[in-house]
Design a protein around this motif. Structure first.
Motif, mmCIF file in Angstrom:
data_model
loop_
_atom_site.group_PDB
_atom_site.id
_atom_site.type_symbol
_atom_site.label_atom_id
_atom_site.label_comp_id
_atom_site.label_asym_id
_atom_site.label_seq_id
_atom_site.Cartn_x
_atom_site.Cartn_y
_atom_site.Cartn_z
ATOM 1 N N SER A 425 -2.463 -10.918 8.085
ATOM 2 C CA SER A 425 -2.935 -12.163 8.533
ATOM 3 C C SER A 425 -2.059 -12.899 9.424
ATOM 4 N N SER A 428 -4.339 -15.091 11.736
ATOM 5 C CA SER A 428 -4.864 -16.336 11.170
ATOM 6 C C SER A 428 -3.954 -17.456 10.800
ATOM 7 N N ILE A 448 -4.811 -12.494 1.063
ATOM 8 C CA ILE A 448 -4.149 -12.825 2.415
ATOM 9 C C ILE A 448 -2.966 -13.792 2.296
ATOM 10 N N THR A 486 -11.159 -13.901 3.577
ATOM 11 C CA THR A 486 -11.584 -12.738 4.210
ATOM 12 C C THR A 486 -13.048 -12.747 4.180
ATOM 13 N N ARG A 487 -13.755 -12.069 5.440
ATOM 14 C CA ARG A 487 -15.004 -12.024 5.546
ATOM 15 C C ARG A 487 -15.921 -11.416 4.639
ATOM 16 N N GLN A 512 -11.265 -12.339 8.731
ATOM 17 C CA GLN A 512 -10.831 -13.546 8.194
ATOM 18 C C GLN A 512 -11.458 -14.728 8.888
#
Length: 519
Positions: A425, A428, A448, A486-487, A512
């Protein structure tokens, strides 16, 4: 001086090899979600607060693990600062210590050559390298449990009980239960009843508790039932009896994990155990002890309902002793380990076939990593096996060291850093500083959240995909709200709550997303 160096050349060579395999590129990849950031963030918050006894994360007390690994991370942070490197350094130092201890005590348990081979096998095995380079508690448990078990067998009871107390501080009650149950099985199966009279059990229990119990007493005194219910009740009893992630546990879960963890030496396990059970040997009692030690850990965690790949790490040292003894016997008897060589060549071919595994769209980024890792691992399996076939023993061991060193440096210096946007992460967290206004509501997905907090210091409110969060209400709220997820969770949520498509995407990473209800 030269004579001293020559006399200790095997031990010094092992230490040098261990440093070369376990230390370089420790900080090249950010802490990998979700486990490494959990331990790194907990130690960071404990150090900042000056509280060395009560673990806490996200500003709240946390009762997941005892404090020994946190203490080591805090010492590392306090000495060299908070970083990815210093988060992982304690595990690497514990791994180096484990290798050296296996060698030192192996000379007493077996002989110098078996001790060197076993510690060499341990150091170059894939699972040991992984655990030894990760910011997780498992290597601390492996070292303390290894010292405990070997000391019990050597009848150095006070040292055994002392490290049993440290194991209690490493991973919880299993640090005390495992040695007791393994020794009980050894006594029962090998009929060594006399050990019960010589093990100094009353004094030993007091010593183990004197080392490990004060922290538990302190935690109960300060935190009361919350500590007992969460740490003992949930993290030790409930997680053994019920899966933390339903559908992800199996009685056979650790079979492929163990076989993969012992690469490139996996193929030698089966002929080693076969020979141990079929033939007499002056070291047979010691080998049976190692077999009971390894088998108990494997079976215990196979029966556990919560299973993580690193749980069986404490069985690596006794397994290395068994394989090391087997190779020594093959060498002294000038006998070719045909079965092991054949299985090794087959395993090397199967590793290359990993490239044929179909990947879904969300995992295509692993394709290049699988390609290079499979080639390097296949070479590390097949080339030493070929030298063993030709009975060129020194070249077999030298090639294994070189190839596993090359694999480790490539994996941690080149492959994993290219995957950092997919498995950590870090990116991000860095972007969040630019897009977050600093005061609006912030929801962070559980998986995350530790990484986000470790790298940018923002806690947010925990959210996970299985929760019933009403995204329609959040969208209708006049207050600005940010969400990090998250995606994969984004896509799953969209199937039941398509309203999430109406959120603005403040930032987008490979795996993400940072969403906002009012762009």
């Amino acid at each position: 001086m030269k004579q001293l160096l020559y006399k200790n050349r095997c031990g010094l060579t092992l230490i040098l090899m261990a440093v070369l395999i376990l230390i370089p590129f420790l900080g090249m990849t950010p802490l990998i979600d979700p486990d490494e950031p959990v331990y790194g963030e907990t130690a960071r918050e404990m150090l900042l607060s000056g509280d060395w006894l009560s673990p806490h994360i996200f500003g709240k007390f946390w009762y997941d693990k005892p404090p020994l690994f946190y203490w080591l991370e805090m010492l590392s942070y306090g000495t060299w600062g908070v970083s990815d490197f210093t988060s992982r350094l304690p595990s690497s130092l514990m791994a180096i210590s484990t290798v050296f201890y296996v060698y030192l005590q192996g000379k007493d348990l077996f002989n110098k050559k078996i001790a060197f081979i076993a510690s060499f096998l341990l150091l170059t095995s894939l699972g040991f390298i992984y655990v030894g380079r990760a910011a997780i508690t498992d290597m601390t448990l492996m070292l303390t449990l290894t010292v405990t078990m070997i000391s019990f067998y050597q009848e150095r009871y006070y040292l055994a009980y002392g490290f049993c107390g440290l194991a209690l501080l490493s991973k919880g009650p299993i640090g005390y239960a495992f040695p007791a149950l393994i020794m009980l099985l050894y006594i029962l199966l090998c009929h060594h009843w006399h050990l019960i009279r010589t093990m100094k059990i009353p004094q030993g229990i007091l010593l183990a508790f004197a080392v490990g119990l004060p922290w538990y007493v302190f935690m109960y005194h300060v935190h009361g039932e919350a500590f007992l219910d969460t740490f003992i009740g949930y993290h030790n009893i409930t997680r053994f009896a019920a899966p933390e992630h339903p559908g992800q546990n199996s009685l056979f879960f650790f079979i492929p994990i163990f076989l993969g963890a012992m690469l490139p030496w996996t193929a030698l396990i089966f002929p080693a155990i076969h020979r141990l059970m079929k033939k007499r040997d002056p070291f047979k009692d010691t080998l049976i002890f190692c077999l009971i030690w390894a088998a108990f850990i494997f079976i215990f965690f196979s029966l556990s309902k919560t299973q993580l790949v690193t749980y069986i790490a404490p069985m690596f040292p006794p397994t290395a002793y068994i394989i090391g003894w087997y190779l020594y016997r093959c060498y002294t008897e000038k006998k070719l380990p045909c079965t092991g060589v054949g299985i090794s060549i087959l395993a090397g071919m199967l590793l290359l076939l990993c490239n044929a595994i179909p990947l879904n769209d969300g995992a295509v980024f692993f394709k290049s990593a699988i390609f290079w890792a499979s080639i390097l691992l296949s070479a590390a399996v097949c080339i030493p096996a070929a030298f063993l076939y030709w009975q060129k023993w020194k070249k077999a061991f030298a090639s294994a060291v070189l190839l596993m060193t090359l694999f480790t440096w490539s994996a941690y210096g080149l492959i994993l850093p290219t995957l950092s946007d997919h498995i950590t992460s870090y990116r991000s967290a860095q972007i969040l500083h630019d897009v977050y206004d600093g005061h609006s509501e912030l929801y962070v997905e559980k998986f995350i959240r530790p990484g986000i907090t470790f790298y940018c210091g923002l806690y947010g409110t925990e959210w996970e995909e299985t929760q019933n969060m009403n995204f329609s209400d959040l969208l209708a709220s006049p207050e600005k709200t940010y969400l990090i997820m998250t995606r994969s969770s984004y896509e799953k949520t969209a199937k039941t709550q398509p309203v999430i498509y109406q959120y603005g995407i403040a930032a987008e990473m490979p795996t993400q997303l940072i969403l906002i209800n009012h762009p």
